[in-house]
Design a protein around this motif. Sequence first.
Motif, mmCIF file in Angstrom:
data_model
loop_
_atom_site.group_PDB
_atom_site.id
_atom_site.type_symbol
_atom_site.label_atom_id
_atom_site.label_comp_id
_atom_site.label_asym_id
_atom_site.label_seq_id
_atom_site.Cartn_x
_atom_site.Cartn_y
_atom_site.Cartn_z
ATOM 1 N N LEU A 57 0.832 -1.208 0.000
ATOM 2 C CA LEU A 57 0.000 0.000 0.000
ATOM 3 C C LEU A 57 0.865 1.256 0.000
ATOM 4 C CD1 LEU A 57 -2.859 -1.023 2.455
ATOM 5 C CD2 LEU A 57 -3.054 -0.675 -0.011
ATOM 6 N N LEU A 58 1.922 1.227 0.784
ATOM 7 C CA LEU A 58 2.818 2.382 0.826
ATOM 8 C C LEU A 58 3.470 2.618 -0.531
ATOM 9 C CD1 LEU A 58 4.506 1.822 4.297
ATOM 10 C CD2 LEU A 58 3.000 3.709 3.661
ATOM 11 N N LEU A 59 3.923 1.546 -1.182
ATOM 12 C CA LEU A 59 4.548 1.678 -2.494
ATOM 13 C C LEU A 59 3.553 2.213 -3.541
ATOM 14 C CD1 LEU A 59 6.720 -1.581 -2.561
ATOM 15 C CD2 LEU A 59 7.520 0.767 -2.316
ATOM 16 N N ARG A 60 2.339 1.704 -3.508
ATOM 17 C CA ARG A 60 1.320 2.180 -4.451
ATOM 18 C C ARG A 60 0.984 3.648 -4.193
ATOM 19 N NH1 ARG A 60 -3.484 -2.147 -4.873
ATOM 20 N NH2 ARG A 60 -4.183 -0.564 -6.379
ATOM 21 N N GLN A 61 0.936 4.036 -2.908
ATOM 22 C CA GLN A 61 0.669 5.440 -2.587
ATOM 23 C C GLN A 61 1.756 6.342 -3.155
ATOM 24 O OE1 GLN A 61 0.560 6.257 1.557
ATOM 25 N NE2 GLN A 61 -0.067 8.387 1.307
#
Length: 791
Positions: free
Chosen positions: A17-21
């Motif tokens: 999720l952090l990478l996609r954000q």
Amino acid sequence: MDNSEKINLLLIKLENLLLRQQGFDAEIKALRDEVRALQSPGATPTHDVIVKGPVIAPPPRNTPPSQVIQNTNNSRPVPSFSSSNTNQQQPNFADRFKRDNIVKSDFEKFIGENLISKIGILILIIGVAIGAKYAIDHDMISPLTRIILGYAVGAGLMAFAIKLKEKYENFSAVLVSGAIAIMYFITYAAYDFYALIPQVLAFGLMVIFTSFTVVAAIKYNKQVIAHIGLVGAYAVPFLLSDGSGKVGVLFTYMAIINIGILILSFKKYWKPLFYASFGLTWIIFLAWRLDLSSANIFFSLSVLFSTLFFVIFYITNLAYKVAKKEIFGLSDVVIILLNSFIYYGIGYFILLGNKNSAELLGLFTLANAVIHFVVSLIIYKKQLADRNLFYLILAMVITFITMAAPVQLNGGWVTIFWTVEAAVLFYLARVKNIAIYEKLSFPLIFLAFFSLLQDWTTYYNFYYDSEFITPILNVGFLTAVIFIISFIWIYNISKKEIEKPIEWAWARQILNYAIPSILLLVVYVTFRIEISKYFNNLFELTKINTNPNGKSAYVNYEYNYNYEKLQTAWIYIYTLFFASILSYFNVRKLKSNELAIACLVINLIAVIAFLTHGLYNLSELRDAYLSHTDKYFNISSFNIGIRYLSIVFFGLFIIQCYKLINSGLFKMDLKVMFDYLLYISILWLISSELINILELADLDGSYKLGLSILWGIYSLFLISMGLAKNKKHLRIGAMVLFGITLIKLFIYDIAYLSTISKTIVFVSLGILLLIISFLYNKYKHLIIDDAKAEN
């Protein structure tokens, strides 16, 4: 799915999720730049689109954790965009989150599972004790009921602990240790407070509790059980002693506890437990032993239990290390040494205080050496431990053998023993490369030296007690000869094997100077003492009773005190001869720079001592010869002859000083210093000889006149030598001497000389001054050339 797998799954999702954000943020910024570029043609975009890294899509719901981990490793990366201004590696939030939670979890685990449980059991025991005390003080329950309830509480706590062991082992271990402590206390209370059970039964119960504690500590693998159950039991021990002399029960109980720790040491190596037991046992024993007014009380009991404790701790300290063949550390060495010397100190104190066993001190010391020797032999034969342990225990053998000498022997034999032992250890250390032996030889070298000093002090005590000691043929001289031979051997070994490494480099550096220094001192003092012995015997033989008829109760003895002055004169002759031989031997054979410096210092001291006290003593011998009125003793002309014998030896000594200065063993040029030494010595000697001749001629009142003229002539001689050899320092020295002579003439001589004497002195000095001035004018070119050469 267990908790660890769930945590891994959640962390992976969070990371994705952090990478996609980050990717979405980059895309939004890129789109905004494109919009600005279209709105304002010609403007430069503020951000560049770059590929930052992969974005991993989250796995489908209910995917197994193992497959999730595998998929994350093989998934295709999705482009991510980032601006150049934010082109820095973002912190891994998941790793930081995981690390912080692990730290917090460990700290919380320590507090919740460990510390709180120990505090809780301690508070529980205190609470039970307070409640029990209140009930006892108010007679709420009978003694038997109290004991039964106490055992019930302990048993219940034990049962509860055993039930919780499978799921809550740490908590269960704390409860077990508390239950054992309660059992100990209740047993003691039943025996001592209320006399409900006999001493034998109380003793047996405590043995059972100790055995159970050992088993529980091993089963739980928890040191806390042993600490609370065994070491905590040391609060009870005094308990079995009712003050009626049944201290044997107390020490038997303590021995059982220590045996329990010994058994544990074969299974576990819990150092804090062993240290606590070691310290408490010896403190309790020493407090009891030192409190006794006489060592005769409980003699057998003291010897038995001190030996038992020593053996238990000895085996305990070795057990685990030998079994695991581990290298001994500093703490292990300290415990071995403490255990050995505490036991030896207790035994020595006990034997010394008993009139029937004082003569066994040497045997007891040797017995300690035998114990350590047997242990070292077993370790060596069975190869049970590392080499350092073997040498450490063997060092203990040597130490106790060394201590046995002064305990059992007297006088010079102790010095001989220590000297030979130091030499042998030093040889084995350097030649066989056994480092620990060299460490042991260090204190022995100085012990032997101080023991020899003690022997010399004993000799002087014999002298004051009017004891006759035959020179050379005595134990003291034999001791010193053996000491000298041993130290020569040590010195030769140290010179040959000095390249071998050592742990204590500073100690070897000290020995490099200490060994030759001690050797020189001992050689000198040894023969000086023999000279003193000879003259002391002569002095004692001159003793005369001035009241032989016994008419009066008062007895007076007369001695020929001239022998004391002759002794001093011969000692100065010997000192000059010794210094000469030492300088000659170093210049011809050793060629040592360090010894050359030592010889220089010794020679300077010898010169100063002889010119001051030595010549004064010779003048006293002359005065004793001239004023001899003693009706009991004759004083021969040898009092005069020994003066010239001394001057001959002083001349030989000065020659050796000259050779030493010119030997090339010194880094600096010392010729100027030697010139001062030589010419001052000559002036001092001829001044003393002038006074001697005037005294012998009964012209003692003329020495003031004679000295002034002599010093003036000597100043002229120095000026001549300074000009002839082009030595400025001699010329300056001559001027200083002439100035002193003039000051002496006008301040001291003129007040005491007659008119004729004054005339002679002034005329003589005036002529000398004119001659000196003439010489300076005649040879002024030499002085000018000398000054130019210096510039």
